[in-house]
Scaffold this active site. Sequence first.
Site, PDB file in Angstrom:
ATOM      1  CB  CYS A  33      -0.939   0.010   1.210  1.00  0.00           C
ATOM      2  SG  CYS A  33      -0.073   0.008   2.779  1.00  0.00           S
ATOM      3  CG  ASP A  35      -0.135   3.351   3.879  1.00  0.00           C
ATOM      4  OD1 ASP A  35      -0.018   4.130   2.919  1.00  0.00           O
ATOM      5  OD2 ASP A  35      -1.216   2.950   4.305  1.00  0.00           O
ATOM      6  CB  CYS A  59      -4.699   4.077   5.279  1.00  0.00           C
ATOM      7  SG  CYS A  59      -4.539   2.801   6.524  1.00  0.00           S
ATOM      8  CB  CYS A 103      -3.554  -0.556   8.846  1.00  0.00           C
ATOM      9  SG  CYS A 103      -4.424  -0.717   7.285  1.00  0.00           S
TER      10      CYS A 103
HETATM   11 FE1  FES Z   1      -1.553   0.534   4.245  1.00  0.00          FE
HETATM   12 FE2  FES Z   1      -3.438   0.946   5.938  1.00  0.00          FE
HETATM   13  S1  FES Z   1      -3.655   0.683   3.818  1.00  0.00           S
HETATM   14  S2  FES Z   1      -1.353   0.783   6.341  1.00  0.00           S
END
Ligand code: FES
Length: 145
Positions: A33, A35, A59, A103
């Site tokens: 993702c 992140d 997110c 996450c």
């Molecule tokens: Fe990647 Fe939440 S979508 S940490």
Amino acid sequence: MYSEKVMDHFEHPRNVGEIENASGVGTVGNAKCGDIMRIYLDIDEAGVIQDCKFKTFGCGAAVATSSMATELVKGKTVQEAMQVTNKAVMEALDGLPPVKVHCSLLAEEGIHAALWDYAQKHHIQIEGLEKPKTDISEEEEEEDY
Ligand code: FES
């Protein structure tokens, strides 16, 4: 679909920022993702976490879980902080939707990475702590198949 606690921590995240001369800093990311999360720990001579801050480029669930995780580790010893797993964080937030569970793993990994950094600097071992993975996506991909 998000609990009130998740929304609260997302809208008013606790402990955002950084700690200068932190005892331990850990940065983790999820390539899937994109992140990224960085956790700072201020640990006193007795091994008690006096302060914890985070920065997340991620997110809403990543923000909420890191906010809750930093709250949970404050005042704990480094050994006790090992119990702040993604499960514990999710429970404290009254749950997360299944697609958002990864996450919360980022928050656990971030704390472990910061603890690892602290342990390396102080030449100590924290029971149960393993060298952090900076990318947790590989494991997930294996699980997908
Ligand atoms: Fe990647 Fe939440 S979508 S940490």
